[in-house]
Design an enzyme around this catalytic site. Structure first.
Site, PDB file in Angstrom:
ATOM      1  CG  PHE A   1     -13.313  39.151  10.740  1.00 18.75           C
ATOM      2  CD1 PHE A   1     -12.446  39.800  11.615  1.00 18.75           C
ATOM      3  CD2 PHE A   1     -14.611  39.642  10.619  1.00 18.75           C
ATOM      4  CE1 PHE A   1     -12.858  40.905  12.348  1.00 18.75           C
ATOM      5  CE2 PHE A   1     -15.039  40.744  11.349  1.00 18.75           C
ATOM      6  CZ  PHE A   1     -14.157  41.382  12.210  1.00 18.75           C
TER       7      PHE A   1
ATOM      8  CB  SER B   1      -7.071  45.016  10.394  1.00 19.45           C
ATOM      9  OG  SER B   1      -7.544  45.712  11.537  1.00 19.45           O
ATOM     10  CG  ASP B   2     -13.692  43.747  10.046  1.00 18.35           C
ATOM     11  OD1 ASP B   2     -14.024  44.733  10.732  1.00 18.35           O
ATOM     12  OD2 ASP B   2     -14.531  43.015   9.489  1.00 18.35           O
ATOM     13  CE1 TYR B   3     -15.160  47.655  16.715  1.00 19.95           C
ATOM     14  CE2 TYR B   3     -14.183  45.935  18.027  1.00 19.95           C
ATOM     15  CZ  TYR B   3     -14.856  47.139  17.944  1.00 19.95           C
ATOM     16  OH  TYR B   3     -15.225  47.796  19.082  1.00 19.95           O
TER      17      TYR B   3
ATOM     18  N   GLY C   1      -8.968  42.497  13.844  1.00 22.65           N
ATOM     19  CA  GLY C   1      -8.496  41.483  12.883  1.00 22.65           C
ATOM     20  C   GLY C   1      -7.079  40.999  13.188  1.00 22.65           C
TER      21      GLY C   1
END
Ligand code: BGC
Length: 756
Positions: free
Chosen positions: A247, A278-280, A282
């Site tokens: 992030f 990507s992250d959640y 992101g």
């Protein structure tokens, strides 16, 4: 002659396997080429889209009707959906109802076990047993893989030196070498058992300012390459199939759209060939970071080398428009789509999209007694004995008082990020102790306190947000204490199960006060004041500040969150069936003001002389010394070990040579035990400053009472160099010190000189 034949054999075998690999790749390329020729731009974009499904969400979930999206070819994978039957049903929509029938990836945060839960990663790393780490990942993959999951968002290999950050619980501590070994073991464990690893969070996520989750990071390239990148590089070398972008920002650009990170370093320098997710949300979050509109950040992420969009739906909403406007290249879209299709191909999903849905295997296998037995033994080996003034092991006799808010809770035992766990079937401390003593001793119980005081209700609510509460007892704090003291007065020994609830560490759980919550400390102080022997059974997802406890409580056993089998593993160690052998993988500071505190620090130009507390104009504090409360690598046993002096096979060597360092270890106590023998190296003079010590090897050795073993470490260039600010590995001649001992504080050393 024999050597030559062997060499020839080896070369032939290598070229055979290379050509076989080449053939396999050509077949895969051919398959993916053919498929991609049939795909529309929209279908390619769909492969890059990863919505969340199921109940496990850590933010806003965007897609409303996932099934419709799947049917339309707008989904590449789904995550956090549990159960083979459910997953089969959804996979069927992709395979039978979408135009091209491309199967989905099913991901989940299988972090430290699926239903059979192992200790939280920080605890697991304290076993320093990489076979156990690998085995835990293998079991997790076998369970999850039978229940529909083909991809896990693990391992987290973020080095962190800041225990205020709640996510240190999900990693393997502060040391790049140890975390790298852990990363390799986890990747092997998952991927050799058919589940793709996703190495996260790339990168520097553990270095957020002030330990606040999601916060800004600013760091030199030297520190990145030497301290924070090595575990990621190790995971690439181990063949990790996917990475997750973090992030945070790096040099002012969020990792999600950081071309230098995702392409120059990860692919060009390290040769990574898998895909990056990507992250959640992101991608969406880069709007908040302030680097562009939703469309712009989506384009930028794809261009930087990100392949898959978790939850944001930025790719889905904006890539096509970007192509039409000439802002996004079709080549980038093809590249990302190809990587995801390749991963699916490698998993065998095109041959059998339902291979992970083994509904008939699940009941007898997942969470079976055999697997739980393994988890119990791994948990017991992760506990760290911080102090023991002749209290432990306990005898199974007399009366034992089990006290504290963590003593009788099942759901808090697995620890953070155990999303597939059967919380209600975990084993509590009280159950474990009762089961172990049977009718040999009397076991009394009192809760003693709530998690937090009545005056801290809001804090308590925030600290148990994911629902793993310790239900509040209606009685007042004073009444609970009174009851505990009454119980304690009838006991011969007191076991106090105290500390953090499981969700006080983990994501979005940063703290600035690292004490055990005040109401529990008051309980502990009152119990100690009874004069009876007290064992503090400490639950924590991070190093806590324990100055009072370490000075006054006669025995402290750190059990982290030991997983589904915590209760029995605790009993195994308390009563001596297992001799504790864990060692800390993160420094415990004396107070929060010392943070970040880690053993591999630099010397500075004004170091404090060894053993000194304070000197004017030296690098120190007025109000606390520089030492940790418990150092990295520290942990006691029920037996004792003696180390001989370090012996080196050479005092001088050339760069391409190696030296063997040895010590003889003797079990000088009364019972069998395991010791983690640690090797540290110091590069005394460098062209740039070097840490005062760096871990370069470790071995876990079992010894019977009186037994000795000589332990050898081979030290070569791979232990002696460092990365310059461009990421080149350099080894410089000069003096090196070699330390071998029981913790990072060891002064047992010898030195040698490396020359050109
Ligand atoms: C976390 C990741 C996790 C993801 C999916 C995020 O909030 O940072 O570690 O894998 O959610 O659940």
């Amino acid at each position: 002659m024999l050597k030559r034949i062997l060499l020839l054999f080896f070369v032939c075998a290598l070229s055979l396997s290379c050509s076989e690999k080449g053939r396999e790749e050509a077949t895969r390329d051919h398959f993916v080429d053919k498929l991609m020729r049939q795909m529309s731009v929209e279908e390619k974009i769909g492969q890059l889209n990863l919505p969340v499904a199921g109940e496990i969400v850590t933010g806003e979930a965007r897609s409303s009707d996932v099934s419709a999206r799947i049917r339309a070819g707008e989904v590449g994978g789904l995550f956090n959906l549990k159960g083979a039957a459910k997953i089969r049903e959804i996979q069927k929509i992709a395979v039978e109802e979408s135009r091209l029938g491309i199967p989905l990836l099913f991901g989940m945060d299988v972090i430290h076990g699926y239903e059979t839960i192992f200790p939280i990663p920080l605890g697991l790393s304290c076993s320093w047993d990489m076979q156990a780490v690998e085995r835990s990942a293998a079991i997790a993959a076998q369970e999850a893989g039978a229940d529909g999951i083909s991809w896990t968002f693990s391992p987290m290999v973020d080095v962190s030196r800041d225990p205020r950050w709640g996510r240190v619980s999900e990693g393997a501590g502060e040391d790049p070498f140890l975390v790298s070994e852990y990363a390799r073991a986890m990747v092997r464990g998952y991927q050799n058992n058919g589940v793709l690893a996703c190495v996260k969070h790339f990168a520097l996520y553990g270095a957020g300012e002030a330990g606040r989750d999601y916060n800004t990071v600013d760091m030199s390239r030297g520190r990145m390459y030497n301290d924070y990148f090595p575990p990621f590089k190790a995971a690439v070398e181990e063949g990790a199939a996917s990475f997750m972008a973090s992030f945070n920002e790096i040099d002012g650009v969020p990792a999600t759209a950081n071309r230098w990170l995702l392409t120059d370093v990860l692919r060009d320098q390290w040769g990574f060939e898998g895909f990056v997710v990507s992250d959640y949300t992101g991608i969406q979050e880069m709007v908040e970071h302030g680097i562009g509109s939703f469309a712009e950040v989506s384009w930028r992420a794809l261009d930087a080398g990100l392949d898959m969009d978790m939850v944001s739906e930025g790719f889905l909403s904006h890539i096509k428009k970007g192509i039409e406007q000439g802002r996004v290249s079709v080549k980038d879209l093809d590249r990302a789509c190809r990587r995801i299709l390749e991963a699916k191909y490698d998993l065998g999903l095109f041959d059998n999209p339902y291979q992970y849905c083994q509904e008939e295997k699940v009941p007898g296998f997942v969470f079976s007694p055999e697997l739980r037995k393994e988890a119990r033994s791994i948990a017991a080996d992760s506990f760290v004995l911080l102090k023991n003034d002749n209290v432990l092991p306990l005898r199974k006799e007399g009366t034992i008082a089990v006290v504290g808010p963590l003593a009788n809770t099942r759901e808090n035992m697995p620890g953070t990020w155990s999303v597939a766990a059967r919380l209600e079937e975990s084993r509590s401390v009280l159950e474990g102790i009762r089961e172990a003593v049977q009718d040999k001793a009397r076991v009394l119980y009192a809760k003693g306190s709530n998690l937090m005081a009545a005056s801290e209700l809001e804090l308590e609510k925030r600290s148990t947000l994911f629902g793993r509460t310790i239900p509040r007892d209606g009685r007042s704090d004073a009444e609970l204490l009174r009851e505990a003291l009454a119980v304690a007065s009838r006991a011969d020994v007191i076991v106090a199960a105290l500390g953090e609830a499981s969700e006080m560490s983990g994501e979005s759980s940063s703290r600035t006060d690292l004490n055990i919550p005040q109401v529990q400390r008051e309980l502990l102080q009152a119990l100690v004041a009874t004069g009876k022997p007290v064992v503090l059974l400490l639950f924590n997802g991070r190093p806590l500040t324990l100055e009072w406890e370490s000075a006054h409580v006669p025995a402290i056993l750190d059990v982290w969150f030991g997983g589904s089998e915590t209760g029995d593993a605790v009993a195994d160690v308390l009563f001596g069936a297992v001799n504790p052998s864990g060692k800390l993988t993160m420094t415990f500071p004396k107070n929060v003001g010392q943070i970040p505190l880690y053993y591999a620090h630099k010397n500075t130009g004004r170091p404090l002389p060894e053993g000194e507390w304070f000197q004017k104009f030296r690098s120190n504090y007025l109000d606390v010394d520089n030492d940790p409360l418990y150092p990295f690598g520290y942990g006691l046993s029920y037996t004792t070990f003696a180390y001989s002096a370090v012996e080196l096979s050479a005092q001088r060597l050339k760069r391409e040579e190696s030296v063997t360092a040895s010590v003889t270890l003797t079990n000088t106590g009364g019972c069998a035990g395991k010791e983690v023998v640690q090797l540290y190296v110091r590069d005394v003079v460098g062209s740039v400053t070097r840490p005062v010590k760096e871990l370069k090897g470790f071995q876990k050795v079992s010894l019977a009472p009186g037994e000795s073993k000589t332990v050898h470490f081979v030290i070569d260039a791979s232990c002696l160099g460092f990365f310059d600010s461009s990421g080149n590995y350099v080894v410089e001649p000069g003096e090196f010190q070699v330390f071998i001992g029981p913790s990072s504080r060891t002064e047992n050393k010898a030195s040698f000189t490396l020359y050109e």
